[in-house]
Scaffold this motif. Structure first.
Motif, PDB file in Angstrom:
ATOM      1  N   VAL A  92       0.839  -1.200   0.000  1.00  0.00           N
ATOM      2  CA  VAL A  92       0.000   0.000   0.000  1.00  0.00           C
ATOM      3  C   VAL A  92       0.872   1.247   0.000  1.00  0.00           C
ATOM      4  CG1 VAL A  92      -1.594   1.371   1.395  1.00  0.00           C
ATOM      5  CG2 VAL A  92      -2.006  -1.067   1.112  1.00  0.00           C
ATOM      6  N   PHE A  93       1.845   1.285   0.897  1.00  0.00           N
ATOM      7  CA  PHE A  93       2.695   2.477   1.004  1.00  0.00           C
ATOM      8  C   PHE A  93       3.613   2.639  -0.197  1.00  0.00           C
ATOM      9  CE2 PHE A  93       1.298   2.449   5.373  1.00  0.00           C
ATOM     10  CZ  PHE A  93       1.286   3.799   5.703  1.00  0.00           C
ATOM     11  N   THR A  94       3.982   1.542  -0.817  1.00  0.00           N
ATOM     12  CA  THR A  94       4.827   1.628  -2.016  1.00  0.00           C
ATOM     13  C   THR A  94       4.030   2.150  -3.201  1.00  0.00           C
ATOM     14  OG1 THR A  94       6.182  -0.221  -1.226  1.00  0.00           O
ATOM     15  CG2 THR A  94       6.332   0.329  -3.561  1.00  0.00           C
ATOM     16  N   ALA A  95       2.844   1.577  -3.422  1.00  0.00           N
ATOM     17  CA  ALA A  95       2.015   1.983  -4.558  1.00  0.00           C
ATOM     18  C   ALA A  95       1.572   3.440  -4.457  1.00  0.00           C
ATOM     19  CB  ALA A  95       0.793   1.067  -4.662  1.00  0.00           C
ATOM     20  N   CYS A  96       1.446   3.942  -3.234  1.00  0.00           N
ATOM     21  CA  CYS A  96       0.972   5.317  -3.033  1.00  0.00           C
ATOM     22  C   CYS A  96       2.106   6.279  -2.702  1.00  0.00           C
ATOM     23  CB  CYS A  96      -0.074   5.346  -1.909  1.00  0.00           C
ATOM     24  SG  CYS A  96      -1.541   4.358  -2.226  1.00  0.00           S
ATOM     25  N   HIS A  97       3.323   5.913  -3.066  1.00  0.00           N
ATOM     26  CA  HIS A  97       4.485   6.746  -2.727  1.00  0.00           C
ATOM     27  C   HIS A  97       4.400   8.111  -3.419  1.00  0.00           C
ATOM     28  CE1 HIS A  97       8.592   8.037  -2.049  1.00  0.00           C
ATOM     29  NE2 HIS A  97       8.726   7.038  -1.185  1.00  0.00           N
ATOM     30  N   PRO A  98       4.695   9.190  -2.697  1.00  0.00           N
ATOM     31  CA  PRO A  98       4.601  10.548  -3.277  1.00  0.00           C
ATOM     32  C   PRO A  98       5.535  10.799  -4.455  1.00  0.00           C
ATOM     33  CG  PRO A  98       4.701  10.638  -0.879  1.00  0.00           C
ATOM     34  CD  PRO A  98       5.001   9.227  -1.262  1.00  0.00           C
ATOM     35  N   VAL A  99       6.535   9.937  -4.653  1.00  0.00           N
ATOM     36  CA  VAL A  99       7.426  10.119  -5.795  1.00  0.00           C
ATOM     37  C   VAL A  99       6.676   9.935  -7.110  1.00  0.00           C
ATOM     38  CG1 VAL A  99       8.208   7.713  -6.035  1.00  0.00           C
ATOM     39  CG2 VAL A  99       9.762   9.594  -6.614  1.00  0.00           C
ATOM     40  N   LEU A 100       5.519   9.288  -7.061  1.00  0.00           N
ATOM     41  CA  LEU A 100       4.701   9.051  -8.251  1.00  0.00           C
ATOM     42  C   LEU A 100       3.688  10.173  -8.428  1.00  0.00           C
ATOM     43  CD1 LEU A 100       3.904   5.258  -7.684  1.00  0.00           C
ATOM     44  CD2 LEU A 100       5.702   6.213  -9.116  1.00  0.00           C
ATOM     45  N   SER A 101       3.275  10.392  -9.665  1.00  0.00           N
ATOM     46  CA  SER A 101       2.199  11.352  -9.922  1.00  0.00           C
ATOM     47  C   SER A 101       0.893  10.796  -9.367  1.00  0.00           C
ATOM     48  CB  SER A 101       2.050  11.588 -11.428  1.00  0.00           C
ATOM     49  OG  SER A 101       1.557  10.406 -12.059  1.00  0.00           O
ATOM     50  N   THR A 102      -0.081  11.678  -9.187  1.00  0.00           N
ATOM     51  CA  THR A 102      -1.375  11.242  -8.656  1.00  0.00           C
ATOM     52  C   THR A 102      -2.009  10.173  -9.542  1.00  0.00           C
ATOM     53  OG1 THR A 102      -1.756  13.412  -7.660  1.00  0.00           O
ATOM     54  CG2 THR A 102      -3.681  12.006  -7.975  1.00  0.00           C
ATOM     55  N   GLU A 103      -1.972  10.409 -10.870  1.00  0.00           N
ATOM     56  CA  GLU A 103      -2.570   9.439 -11.802  1.00  0.00           C
ATOM     57  C   GLU A 103      -1.871   8.087 -11.710  1.00  0.00           C
ATOM     58  OE1 GLU A 103      -1.489  12.401 -12.592  1.00  0.00           O
ATOM     59  OE2 GLU A 103      -3.238  13.557 -13.249  1.00  0.00           O
TER      60      GLU A 103
END
Length: 396
Positions: A92-103
């Motif tokens: 969960v925390f990896t997939a939602c990491h802030p390094v990624l764009s929202t999309e």
């Protein structure tokens, strides 16, 4: 017996028995045979007792072995569940990491945690399948290049990262609750995906108040899904909804989650505050029974915690309901110069509604038409154009 010590004990027992019995019964004709017979009987009794004791020991040992095995299996299962829970939380925390764009965060979360295929995600968000596939591939590459660790953050970093996780889950829910584009106003399957993710997160992080706050908010809002559309799929606004169609099981679950969020003490977080606002609507059996003054106060608290023009716009609606449309319109007029709301269709929509209530119909019609031009959802556009038509001179 093949045990000298036991044989000695049996002989002594036989002599003791002779000393007790012979003075009364007299010395037997064959004293040696009597002593041997007595010792033999004692030996047989001892063997029987030993065998019985051994059986009991075996039974007890078997029971202990079974119990230990069951305990071990339970511990093993619990360990597996803990490992699976830890792995899921890390994911969960990896997939939602802030390094990624929202999309990218949304697409990766739905793919890895929601179990949706690339085609299903593309269909839900009305974008080409290739676009979603690229987002997922790029997201994985970005995580690898940034060397994002597969772990649950700790300490001060946890709060910031958890905020990102909750944001992604709520974005998924909101796209289902009020679709930003397309012909359908609702996409209930996305609401269900977000709810499931939120409930899982609440199980994995039971001591995080805002996780329960988000679950409470989604449960209560999801309770209205059936009432949010009419027979032809047209939108039905909150105050016009048939509250008998609300799902009161979801409302009870939401209120229970809100109680859990409040049990940790301290000030409520943004999601718990929004859930408290939703709870005001859920507790009101009729639109007229809504405690709008409390909703205004809750929006005040939310605005202080997370200042936002959208929060101010929602507060303006509550002000209008509590103290009259003029009070709400005054705040809305202040927001018309806000750059971030220039393309936000709900600003002219709210302003048109308040102007209509003040019988300023020409102005209201213009606002509804502008709102219709800004929305990308066909159902909502149709509703706004109908409201604009209702404000025209021909309709009055």
């Amino acid at each position: 017996m093949r045990d000298v010590g036991v044989a000695e004990e049996l002989a002594q027992d036989a002599l003791v028995a002779a000393l007790e019995q012979w003075p009364v019964s007299g010395i037997p004709a064959k004293p040696g045979g009597w002593l041997m017979g007595t010792a033999k009987h004692r030996a047989i009794d001892l063997l029987r007792r030993r065998k019985s004791l051994e059986r009991k020991h075996e039974e007890l040992g078997h029971e202990l072995l079974v119990e230990q095995r069951e305990l071990a299996e339970r511990d093993f299962d619990a360990a597996i569940e803990d490992d699976m829970g830890d792995d899921l939380l890390r994911l969960v925390f990896t997939a939602c990491h802030p390094v990624l764009s929202t999309e990218a965060r949304v697409a990766l979360t739905l793919r890895l945690l929601g179990g949706l295929t690339t085609e299903e995600i593309a269909h839900a968000y009305l974008v080409p399948e290739a676009t979603v596939a690229q987002r997922i591939v790029r997201a994985k590459r970005t995580l690898a290049e940034a060397r994002v660790p597969f772990e649950v953050p700790r300490g001060p970093e946890l709060a910031a990262r958890l905020s990102s996780v909750l944001e992604v889950i709520y974005l998924i829910f909101n796209e289902g609750y009020a679709a930003t584009a397309g012909d359908a106003w609702l996409r209930p399957e996305l609401c269900q995906d977000a709810l499931r993710l939120g409930r899982i997160l609440a199980e994995l992080m039971p001591n995080e108040a805002e996780v329960h706050g988000l679950v409470a908010l989604m449960e209560i809002q999801a309770s209205r899904l059936r009432a949010r559309v009419g027979p032809a799929g047209e939108p039905v606004l909150l105050l016009d909804q048939n509250r008998a169609r609300w799902d009161y099981l979801l409302i009870r679950r939401g209120l229970a989650a809100l109680e859990r969020a409040a049990q940790f003490g301290g000030a409520l977080g943004p999601y718990a505050l929004q859930a408290s606002i939703a709870a005001c609507h859920a507790r009101a059996r009729t639109a007229e029974a809504t405690d709008w003054a409390r909703i205004v106060a809750l929006y005040d608290a939310l605005g202080q915690l997370t200042p936002s023009p959208v929060v101010d716009l929602n507060r303006a609606v509550a002000l209008a309901m509590a103290f009259g449309p003029a009070a709400g319109l005054e705040l809305v007029d202040e927001l018309t110069s806000e750059p971030s709301l220039k393309a936000y269709y709900l600003l002219p929509s709210v302003r048109g509604d308040l102007l209509a209530k003040l019988d300023r119909l020409d102005e209201a019609r213009v606002e509804f038409e502008r709102a219709a031009s800004l929305t990308k959802n066909a159902r909502e556009r149709k509703l706004l154009l109908e409201r604009a038509a209702a404000c025209s001179p021909a309709a009055n």
